[in-house]
Design an enzyme around this catalytic site. Structure first.
Site, PDB file in Angstrom:
ATOM      1  N   GLY A  68       0.853  -1.290   0.125  1.00 18.63           N
ATOM      2  CA  GLY A  68      -0.178  -0.058  -0.131  1.00 18.63           C
ATOM      3  C   GLY A  68       0.707   1.207   0.071  1.00 18.63           C
ATOM      4  O   GLY A  68       2.288   1.183   0.135  1.00 18.63           O
ATOM      5  N   HIS A  89      -1.333   1.218   8.992  1.00 18.08           N
ATOM      6  CA  HIS A  89      -0.088   2.201   8.566  1.00 18.08           C
ATOM      7  C   HIS A  89      -0.233   2.479   7.669  1.00 18.08           C
ATOM      8  O   HIS A  89       0.782   4.206   8.362  1.00 18.08           O
ATOM      9  CB  HIS A  89       1.131   0.819   8.281  1.00 18.08           C
ATOM     10  CG  HIS A  89       2.380   1.058   8.273  1.00 18.08           C
ATOM     11  ND1 HIS A  89       3.437   0.823   8.647  1.00 18.08           N
ATOM     12  CD2 HIS A  89       2.852   1.527   6.436  1.00 18.08           C
ATOM     13  CE1 HIS A  89       4.330   1.191   7.393  1.00 18.08           C
ATOM     14  NE2 HIS A  89       4.383   2.136   6.785  1.00 18.08           N
ATOM     15  N   GLU A  90      -0.602   2.688   6.726  1.00 24.42           N
ATOM     16  CA  GLU A  90      -0.395   3.401   5.679  1.00 24.42           C
ATOM     17  C   GLU A  90      -1.704   4.534   5.955  1.00 24.42           C
ATOM     18  O   GLU A  90      -1.626   6.249   5.910  1.00 24.42           O
ATOM     19  CB  GLU A  90      -1.259   3.190   4.470  1.00 24.42           C
ATOM     20  CG  GLU A  90      -0.552   2.189   3.901  1.00 24.42           C
ATOM     21  CD  GLU A  90       0.726   2.208   3.405  1.00 24.42           C
ATOM     22  OE1 GLU A  90       1.178   3.316   3.038  1.00 24.42           O
ATOM     23  OE2 GLU A  90       1.741   1.615   2.870  1.00 24.42           O
ATOM     24  N   HIS A 145       0.646   6.996   7.892  1.00 20.62           N
ATOM     25  CA  HIS A 145       0.980   8.043   7.309  1.00 20.62           C
ATOM     26  C   HIS A 145       0.341   9.499   6.417  1.00 20.62           C
ATOM     27  O   HIS A 145       0.868  10.478   6.424  1.00 20.62           O
ATOM     28  CB  HIS A 145       1.957   7.193   6.100  1.00 20.62           C
ATOM     29  CG  HIS A 145       2.744   6.594   6.174  1.00 20.62           C
ATOM     30  ND1 HIS A 145       3.875   6.939   6.210  1.00 20.62           N
ATOM     31  CD2 HIS A 145       3.121   5.279   5.642  1.00 20.62           C
ATOM     32  CE1 HIS A 145       5.024   5.761   6.565  1.00 20.62           C
ATOM     33  NE2 HIS A 145       4.270   4.875   6.228  1.00 20.62           N
ATOM     34  N   TRP A 148      11.884   3.814  11.913  1.00 18.77           N
ATOM     35  CA  TRP A 148      13.374   3.982  12.251  1.00 18.77           C
ATOM     36  C   TRP A 148      13.937   4.735  11.398  1.00 18.77           C
ATOM     37  O   TRP A 148      15.114   4.696  11.688  1.00 18.77           O
ATOM     38  CB  TRP A 148      13.480   2.202  10.700  1.00 18.77           C
ATOM     39  CG  TRP A 148      13.748   2.359   9.602  1.00 18.77           C
ATOM     40  CD1 TRP A 148      14.288   2.865   8.867  1.00 18.77           C
ATOM     41  CD2 TRP A 148      12.051   1.614   9.469  1.00 18.77           C
ATOM     42  NE1 TRP A 148      13.168   2.637   8.179  1.00 18.77           N
ATOM     43  CE2 TRP A 148      12.281   2.048   7.642  1.00 18.77           C
ATOM     44  CE3 TRP A 148      10.904   1.388   9.841  1.00 18.77           C
ATOM     45  CZ2 TRP A 148      10.925   1.633   7.256  1.00 18.77           C
ATOM     46  CZ3 TRP A 148       9.986   0.957   8.839  1.00 18.77           C
ATOM     47  CH2 TRP A 148      10.305   1.204   7.640  1.00 18.77           C
ATOM     48  N   GLN A 175      15.940   3.704  16.081  1.00 20.83           N
ATOM     49  CA  GLN A 175      15.854   2.153  15.496  1.00 20.83           C
ATOM     50  C   GLN A 175      16.931   2.502  14.113  1.00 20.83           C
ATOM     51  O   GLN A 175      16.415   3.309  13.599  1.00 20.83           O
ATOM     52  CB  GLN A 175      14.626   1.952  15.796  1.00 20.83           C
ATOM     53  CG  GLN A 175      14.163   0.657  14.980  1.00 20.83           C
ATOM     54  CD  GLN A 175      13.198  -0.188  14.642  1.00 20.83           C
ATOM     55  OE1 GLN A 175      11.700   0.335  15.784  1.00 20.83           O
ATOM     56  NE2 GLN A 175      12.779  -0.106  13.929  1.00 20.83           N
ATOM     57  N   ALA A 176      17.568   1.550  14.192  1.00 19.96           N
ATOM     58  CA  ALA A 176      18.148   0.832  12.938  1.00 19.96           C
ATOM     59  C   ALA A 176      17.679   1.469  11.304  1.00 19.96           C
ATOM     60  O   ALA A 176      17.951   1.873  11.085  1.00 19.96           O
ATOM     61  CB  ALA A 176      19.822   0.162  12.885  1.00 19.96           C
ATOM     62  N   THR A 184      -1.825  -3.416   7.526  1.00 21.57           N
ATOM     63  CA  THR A 184      -1.415  -2.684   6.092  1.00 21.57           C
ATOM     64  C   THR A 184      -2.448  -1.015   6.466  1.00 21.57           C
ATOM     65  O   THR A 184      -1.632   0.433   6.278  1.00 21.57           O
ATOM     66  CB  THR A 184      -1.572  -3.413   4.852  1.00 21.57           C
ATOM     67  OG1 THR A 184      -1.127  -4.268   4.738  1.00 21.57           O
ATOM     68  CG2 THR A 184      -1.123  -2.388   4.040  1.00 21.57           C
TER      69      THR A 184
END
Ligand code: ZN
Length: 411
Positions: A192, A231-232, A235, A243, A262-263, A228
């Site tokens: 996505g 999460h999207e 954004h 990270w 976070q790396a 998903t």
């Protein structure tokens, strides 16, 4: 050596085709880079937005009102498989509302040191019930298409002229396009992508693959718990990857103070703690990492503040949009009904508030229609004696209204 490479590459391609995409891949970072390339002034817009967000957070009065974001889903389908069911789509709304209010059942999996940071964001999602012209909608548009893939940087899903469908007023609706497959310059594997606040209105919203939405029907493991879109939409509400998108350098930031430095991204379901950048453990349980759906379970208080700041500074028109109400099941234009007994065994009785040539469908957990009937009565009895134990959905439709509820069979 060349032979070895070709064997390895062959094995990789075979592996992908056999297993589907087993690692999360979100397109938003690349999409944003494409957008800035096309319109360099966007970089300044995003920079200014950071200042506005910081100012809003510093001056926030801690108002705890619940904000409802109206959602319209646009299904672009090529086949019956990609024309996913209403039930699969509505299951996504339930997941978003649970995840964003920390009512998700897997909060128990949040490590104890992160539990104190887990946030009820006060953001909820409702299905749109008004079209832009004021007609009734069930919150889903369905468009048959000849396309099997939709290019991300060209935003093909978002325009009639490109084989997709134009957005509904993006200042009033969160538009979510559901497509057979997203590609980027011919490359597959993107689950996505979202547009950050501040981008062009015509392309605002989220695009997602049909098999990464909801938790029933075509939703496919390991992305079959609706994370998903959790999460999207993070954004869409201005959250960055946890990270900091710095390719492992430990110098990037997600602009959120309570997430550990976070790396890089984490895939699958790592064992906790997985330390990097001198932290005591990555917060790979965060919705903004790349772990499997089953291993994500929190937004933090810092992320909550950032999302609320984004809504109040860049997406405030959503708050007064008025195209839907809080509870889509009890919405006035939805069919009012109750099911009894629930759990049931031999039969269920449906009591409707009005009789009006109602189509009745019983769907199983995979959203397959098992029973379909029509009735003009206010009280309807459905024989369920042949149904195995499990969770089912009862979906009712009349000329202008619709409704869906869950029930349980225990023989
Ligand atoms: Zn992402």
């Amino acid at each position: 050596m060349a032979k070895l490479y070709s064997i390895l590459i062959g094995a990789l391609i075979l592996g992908l085709s056999l297993t589907g995409y087993s690692q999360r891949n979100c397109g938003t970072t690349n999409y944003t880079a494409h957008q800035i390339q096309k319109d360099p002034s966007l970089a300044k817009t995003f920079k200014n937005q950071e200042l506005k967000i910081k100012h809003w957070i510093d001056n926030s009065k801690g108002d705890d009102e619940i904000i409802y974001i109206p959602v319209i889903f646009h299904v672009l389908y090529k086949s019956t498989v990609t024309n996913i069911s209403d039930a699969q789509i509505y299951s996504q709304i339930d997941i978003l509302n649970a995840d964003y209010s920390r009512q998700n059942l897997d909060t128990t999996d949040t490590p104890s040191e992160f539990k104190i940071l887990g946030a009820d964001t006060r953001i909820q999602f409702c299905v749109a019930h008004q079209t832009p012209t004021g007609n009734w909608t069930d919150g889903i548009t369905r468009t048959s298409t000849t396309k099997t893939t939709f290019d991300m940087s060209a935003n093909e899903a978002k325009f009639d002229s490109k084989g997709g469908i134009d957005a509904w007023n993006t200042e009033k609706y969160l538009n979510i396009w559901i497509v057979p497959e997203i590609i980027d310059g011919g490359v597959s594997g993107i689950l996505g992508y979202a547009q950050f606040p501040g981008g062009a209105l015509a392309t605002d919203g989220v695009v997602v693959g049909y098999n990464y939405i909801g938790n029933i029907g075509a939703a496919s493991y390991p992305f079959n718990k609706g994370r998903t879109l959790t999460h999207e939409i993070g954004h869409y509400l201005n959250l960055y990857h946890i990270w900091g998108d710095d390719f492992g350098a430990c110098t990037g930031t997600d602009q959120v103070e309570d997430t550990p430095n976070q790396a890089s991204k984490n895939f699958g379901c790592p064992a906790h703690p997985h330390a990097s950048c001198s932290n005591d453990g990555d917060m790979f349980q965060n919705y903004m990492d790349y772990t499997n759906d089953a291993c994500m379970n929190l937004f933090t208080i810092g992320q909550k503040e950032r999302m609320l700041a984004a809504i109040n500074t860049s997406r405030a028109t959503l708050k007064t949009s008025g195209v839907c109400q809080a509870n889509y099941i009890s919405k006035q234009k939805n069919i009012q009904f109750n099911i009894s007994p629930n759990p049931a065994n031999n039969y269920i009785k449906i009591n409707l508030s009005e009789a009006n040539n109602t189509e009745i469908q019983v769907l199983d957990i995979t959203a397959k229609v098992i029973i379909k009937e029509f009735s003009n009565n206010k009280t309807i009895i459905i024989n369920t004696s042949e149904l195995p134990n499990g969770i089912y959905f009862l979906q009712l439709k009349s000329d202008t209204k619709t409704g869906i509820q869950k029930f349980i069979i225990q023989q």
